[in-house]
Each structure stands twice: as structure tokens, then as C-alpha cells.
Design a protein around this motif. Structure first.
Motif, mmCIF file in Angstrom:
data_model
loop_
_atom_site.group_PDB
_atom_site.id
_atom_site.type_symbol
_atom_site.label_atom_id
_atom_site.label_comp_id
_atom_site.label_asym_id
_atom_site.label_seq_id
_atom_site.Cartn_x
_atom_site.Cartn_y
_atom_site.Cartn_z
ATOM 1 N N GLN A 167 0.811 -1.211 0.000
ATOM 2 C CA GLN A 167 0.000 0.000 0.000
ATOM 3 C C GLN A 167 0.846 1.263 0.000
ATOM 4 O O GLN A 167 0.362 2.338 -0.356
ATOM 5 C CB GLN A 167 -0.926 0.000 1.218
ATOM 6 C CG GLN A 167 -1.949 -1.126 1.204
ATOM 7 C CD GLN A 167 -2.737 -1.210 2.489
ATOM 8 O OE1 GLN A 167 -2.239 -0.892 3.569
ATOM 9 N NE2 GLN A 167 -3.984 -1.636 2.390
ATOM 10 N N LEU A 168 2.123 1.140 0.398
ATOM 11 C CA LEU A 168 3.012 2.307 0.399
ATOM 12 C C LEU A 168 3.602 2.577 -0.980
ATOM 13 O O LEU A 168 3.873 3.719 -1.336
ATOM 14 C CB LEU A 168 4.149 2.091 1.399
ATOM 15 C CG LEU A 168 3.766 2.104 2.880
ATOM 16 C CD1 LEU A 168 4.960 1.693 3.729
ATOM 17 C CD2 LEU A 168 3.271 3.473 3.292
ATOM 18 N N ILE A 169 3.797 1.525 -1.746
ATOM 19 C CA ILE A 169 4.429 1.663 -3.067
ATOM 20 C C ILE A 169 3.467 2.352 -4.035
ATOM 21 O O ILE A 169 2.331 1.932 -4.214
ATOM 22 C CB ILE A 169 4.835 0.286 -3.613
ATOM 23 C CG1 ILE A 169 5.870 -0.358 -2.699
ATOM 24 C CG2 ILE A 169 5.367 0.406 -5.036
ATOM 25 C CD1 ILE A 169 6.160 -1.796 -3.035
ATOM 26 N N THR A 170 3.925 3.437 -4.664
ATOM 27 C CA THR A 170 3.099 4.157 -5.635
ATOM 28 C C THR A 170 3.673 4.092 -7.051
ATOM 29 O O THR A 170 3.046 4.569 -7.986
ATOM 30 C CB THR A 170 2.956 5.628 -5.222
ATOM 31 O OG1 THR A 170 4.258 6.234 -5.125
ATOM 32 C CG2 THR A 170 2.245 5.741 -3.877
ATOM 33 N N ARG A 175 11.962 -4.631 -10.649
ATOM 34 C CA ARG A 175 12.244 -4.816 -9.227
ATOM 35 C C ARG A 175 12.317 -3.501 -8.465
ATOM 36 O O ARG A 175 12.490 -3.510 -7.244
ATOM 37 C CB ARG A 175 13.560 -5.580 -9.057
ATOM 38 C CG ARG A 175 13.515 -7.011 -9.583
ATOM 39 C CD ARG A 175 14.821 -7.723 -9.289
ATOM 40 N NE ARG A 175 14.777 -9.115 -9.750
ATOM 41 C CZ ARG A 175 15.786 -9.974 -9.592
ATOM 42 N NH1 ARG A 175 16.903 -9.584 -9.000
ATOM 43 N NH2 ARG A 175 15.659 -11.196 -10.042
ATOM 44 N N ASN A 176 12.218 -2.409 -9.164
ATOM 45 C CA ASN A 176 12.267 -1.101 -8.507
ATOM 46 C C ASN A 176 10.895 -0.742 -7.942
ATOM 47 O O ASN A 176 9.901 -0.708 -8.668
ATOM 48 C CB ASN A 176 12.702 -0.018 -9.500
ATOM 49 C CG ASN A 176 14.119 -0.237 -9.988
ATOM 50 O OD1 ASN A 176 14.966 -0.717 -9.239
ATOM 51 N ND2 ASN A 176 14.376 0.102 -11.242
ATOM 52 N N GLU A 177 10.864 -0.495 -6.646
ATOM 53 C CA GLU A 177 9.623 -0.130 -5.956
ATOM 54 C C GLU A 177 9.879 1.142 -5.155
ATOM 55 O O GLU A 177 10.797 1.185 -4.325
ATOM 56 C CB GLU A 177 9.176 -1.253 -5.017
ATOM 57 C CG GLU A 177 8.884 -2.561 -5.744
ATOM 58 C CD GLU A 177 8.583 -3.685 -4.781
ATOM 59 O OE1 GLU A 177 7.947 -4.680 -5.206
ATOM 60 O OE2 GLU A 177 8.984 -3.572 -3.592
ATOM 61 N N THR A 178 9.079 2.179 -5.424
ATOM 62 C CA THR A 178 9.297 3.468 -4.765
ATOM 63 C C THR A 178 7.976 4.092 -4.362
ATOM 64 O O THR A 178 6.899 3.707 -4.831
ATOM 65 C CB THR A 178 10.034 4.450 -5.705
ATOM 66 O OG1 THR A 178 9.250 4.628 -6.897
ATOM 67 C CG2 THR A 178 11.406 3.941 -6.068
ATOM 68 N N GLN A 179 8.090 5.075 -3.488
ATOM 69 C CA GLN A 179 6.948 5.903 -3.095
ATOM 70 C C GLN A 179 7.260 7.338 -3.488
ATOM 71 O O GLN A 179 8.167 7.962 -2.948
ATOM 72 C CB GLN A 179 6.693 5.819 -1.589
ATOM 73 C CG GLN A 179 5.492 6.626 -1.131
ATOM 74 C CD GLN A 179 5.373 6.663 0.380
ATOM 75 O OE1 GLN A 179 6.373 6.624 1.098
ATOM 76 N NE2 GLN A 179 4.156 6.738 0.885
#
Length: 464
Positions: A167-170, A175-179
């Protein structure tokens, strides 16, 4: 409590316009030949409260609402990506700083969008601004977001709620996951922000509505006679009621009678509350769409519980049902539009053309019926007492103002000796003004004779 149903979005649509439909209204701004764009979307029940819209290029826009004597500023922002130049980033943050400063401190502020920065997990050095529930590692762009929030006494609302990682990842690519998407609000109103949750089917349901469109012909006579008969029997028992109780009783009785005589709609989802384009849907279309939906459910069930062969057969049936449904929908739409065009080409359809054109024009307008006014500084006035005072000042200045030296037509009375004045030194119409007015008359005007009396009483005539 007022539920604030509004959202910011990044869009690739070009131009500056609005879109209205399916229960929502969208304001957007995007530059031609650009990958950038911003927008703000609201539900139908909020769009009528909008009093001001500002677009600042393809990265910033502001929408101002007035709800129950309270002003709310909503800003949508799209910050430059990490690979952009430092000059472009500085220009963006300077423009955003100026836009935020234009919102008075006593008004609410909601700033949201893609700010393209990582604020990190911990609040390190920014207590009260960062809630300590972020995601990832902080970078330079994230530090700029935190510095900006500190300078304007804002808090990053996302970082104050404990949520799952998913739910934090926007933003996610490989493999790159960011907010990178955030909502910022003023500190004094941060306690009003609540975490969003998914609505249940029961909460999405809309109450049935009375079909008042059926109030015509025989149904209207039945409704009238039934209502009259009902209240003639009940009128003897309402003598002890006051005006408010009597009104509530009458309204309740009329609604119950209307439901019985006119009928009511079935409760449906909030998505369809605004009304879909369903005027062309026939029974055949509904049957084909229902068959497609049934085949899709079978496909999902076979994928979870069936064998590969069952799943392959279910997929084939679904594809065939989907193809058939699309074909029937296209035929139904074409047939319906042909009938509509024939109707519009007729003599009786001219009014419908203007009605459709006006409806489309209204949908593209930023503002609807604005019910608030602004003071001399351009700030919206929301309180009834201040609105009344502002109108009094406006009309006092309008009727008590005395023009000095120049009339409304732009004629300098100081250089004209033929101006006639009353005893209170109010300038009257001059010969020069009459000549200018006659020159502006249309050619269809025939001979015009105007007589004036000068100050000393001598009459003069002018022919045109």
C-alpha cells in the motif's frame, strides 16, 4: 463531518479543459508535445462548490472550493523527474512556493501529486513533518520535499499511517519499488485526515429514487386523486401539529404515494449514479453482455479449480461470447445514432441540437453556478454577513460616485465648453458626445432630430 472526495492525477492529455461524466468532473492541464500533465477530479456533489481554477503550465494547477463557509484550496503537482536539470527543478519548486503562498493561512490546503522524491522510512531531522512511516531511502529530491513542507508548516499525511508495503508503493517498474506520490496538508488540519479504506458493496449501494418522470397522463391523475383522498382522511388528525411537523407529515405521505403510483429505481452502485450512456441499450444487448459475464466467471473458476483442458475450453467460450457482445453493442449503437441523426435533421430536432450543444459547452466550463462573491483583493467571501456588507459597499460606491473630468464615454469635459451642467455640478451630455453617438448609429436609422436646451436656454438642433 464532510467527506472530501477529490483526487489528483498525472495525465498526458494536452490542452486546458474539463471533462464531465459518470458522476465525476475532471479539470486538467497539459502542454502540447509534452509528456507532462496534471489534473484534479471530483465527485458530482463537490464540483458545484468550485469557485476558482488556476492552471500553471503542465505541472501545477489549483482548484478552490467553498463548502459551508469554509474555503479549501486543492493543488495538484507533478515534479520534474530525477534526471531533469537543476534549473527545471528549481523553477518548479519556486512556482509551487508562490502558489502555496497565494493561499491565505486561514484557508485549508491540500497539496497532492507526483513529487518524484523519496522521503525515506524514518523522520530523521524532520519531526512533526515526517510521521516516521515512510518507505525506501531518502534522496536529494525527498529532502527538498521535506524542506518545502517545513517552510510552509505542512505535514506529509502519507507518512502518519501504518500500512502494508504494497500500500506504500506508488510506482513500480521491474524490481524497482518506490513511493513518490504524497499528500501535504497544514499542521493544524492534519488531525482531520483519515486513512482511506475500500468501500463494501453495501456502502456503494445507492438508495432507490422515485421515478418522477412518470408523472404524466393517467399516472398524474391517479397520483393527484390518491394524494387528495389520503390527506382528506388524515387532515382531522393534524390539528395538534405545528407548521414543521405538518410539512414533514405531508412530504412523507406524498413520497409514499409517489412510490406506489410512479415506481422507483433499483439500488445500484455509486459508479452508475451519475448515469452511463445507456439510452441505446436494448434487451438483446443486455442478454449478450450477461452471457459474456457468465462465461468470464466460469473462466476464473476453471483457472482456480479446474484442469488445463477445462480452462482452455472456458477461455474459448469467453472469447466467443466477448466477440459476440462487442458486435451486438456496435450494431445497437449504430442503429441508435442513425435514429438520433434523423431526428436532429428534422424540423422538430433543431431545438435538440441547441440543447445538446449547450450541454456539451456546460460540461467544458471550469465553473458552474458560482454562489459566492469576491472582495476588492479578489478573495472569496464565504460568510453571509460579509457578503451583505460587500454588496452594501458596492452599491454605495456605484450610486454615490461622482465622475470628475471624464465621462463614461471617454470625453474630457475639461476641454469642451459646450457641456451643460446642473446646479449640482453633474456634467450633462455635450454636443460632441451626441455627434459621436449619431455616427455609431446603423444605416437603417432614418432622419434623426434631437433637440437640446443649452445652459442659457437657447435651443439647438442636430440632424443626422
Amino acid at each position: 463531518m464532510h467527506v472530501f472526495e477529490v483526487g489528483e492525477k498525472v495525465t498526458k492529455w494536452t490542452g486546458k479543459s474539463t471533462r464531465d461524466g459518470n458522476g465525476f468532473k475532471l479539470w486538467y492541464s497539459g502542454a502540447p508535445k509534452s509528456i507532462n500533465g496534471v489534473g484534479i477530479i471530483m465527485t458530482d456533489r463537490l464540483k458545484d462548490f468550485v469557485v476558482h481554477v488556476e492552471r500553471h503550465g503542465d505541472r501545477l494547477m489549483l482548484v478552490r472550493l467553498v463548502i459551508h463557509e469554509e474555503t479549501i484550496n486543492v493543488i495538484s503537482a507533478y515534479a520534474p523527474q530525477s534526471g531533469r536539470s537543476e534549473g527545471e527543478k528549481k523553477s518548479f519548486w519556486d512556482s509551487l512556493d508562490e502558489l502555496v503562498r497565494s493561499c491565505p493561512d486561514d484557508q485549508r490546503l491540500v497539496l497532492g501529486g507526483d513529487l518524484n522524491g523519496h522521503i525515506g522510512v524514518q523522520s530523521d531531522g524532520y519531526p512533526g513533518v515526517h510521521g516516521g512511516l515512510g518507505f525506501g531511502r531518502r534522496n536529494e529530491e525527498g529532502r527538498m520535499i521535506l524542506e518545502f513542507a517545513t517552510a510552509h508548516d505542512l505535514v506529509i499525511a502519507n507518512s502518519f499511517f501504518r500500512k502494508r508495503k504494497s500500500q506504500l508503493i506508488t510506482f513500480q517498474r521491474g524490481r524497482n519499488e518506490t513511493q513518490i506520490d504524497y499528500f501535504l496538508v497544514r499542521k493544524e488540519t492534519s488531525g482531520l485526515v483519515k486513512i482511506a479504506r475500500r468501500a463494501t458493496k453495501t456502502e456503494k449501494a445507492v438508495r432507490p429514487r422515485i421515478l418522477w418522470k412518470n408523472l404524466m397522463g393517467e399516472a398524474a391523475e391517479t397520483f393527484r386523486s390518491t394524494t387528495s383522498a389520503r390527506f382528506s382522511l388524515e387532515i382531522q388528525n393534524v390539528e395538534h401539529m405545528d407548521a414543521d411537523q405538518l410539512w414533514t407529515h405531508l412530504v412523507k405521505g406524498m413520497r409514499e404515494t409517489a412510490k406506489a403510483v410512479l415506481g422507483e429505481t433499483r439500488g445500484t452502485s455509486s459508479q452508475r449514479k451519475g448515469g452511463r450512456e445507456s439510452w441505446w441499450i436494448s434487451e438483446e444487448v443486455q442478454t449478450k453482455v450477461a452471457t459474456k459475464l457468465s462465461c468470464f466467471k466460469e473462466l476464473i473458476k476453471s483457472k482456480q479449480n479446474g484442469t488445463n483442458e477445462d480452462w482452455s475450453l472456458a477461455r474459448q467460450r469467453y472469447y466467443e461470447a466477448k466477440k459476440e457482445a462487442k458486435k451486438i453493442v456496435a450494431i445497437a449503437k449504430e442503429r441508435a445514432y442513425e435514429e438520433l441523426y434523423k431526428k436532429l435533421d428534422s424540423k422538430e430536432g433543431k431545438n435538440d441540437i441547441f440543447r445538446i450543444a449547450k450541454a456539451r459547452e456546460r460540461k467544458r466550463m471550469d465553473l458552474g453556478d458560482v454562489i459566492y462573491i469576491k472582495d476588492e483583493s479578489g478573495r472569496s467571501i464565504v460568510k453571509v454577513e460579509d457578503i451583505r456588507k460587500r454588496w452594501e459597499e458596492y452599491f454605495a460606491n456605484l450610486f454615490n460616485r461622482r465622475e470628475s473630468g471624464r465621462s463614461e464615454g471617454g470625453i474630457d469635459h475639461g476641454i469642451h465648453s459646450d457641456i451643460c451642467c446642473d446646479d449640482d455640478d453633474t456634467p450633462r451630455i455635450s454636443q460632441e458626445e451626441v455627434r459621436l453617438a449619431l455616427k455609431k448609429m446603423g444605416r437603417s436609422k432614418q432622419q434623426v432630430q434631437t433637440k437640446f436646451l443649452s445652459r442659457d436656454g437657447d435651443a439647438w438642433e442636430m440632424w443626422g
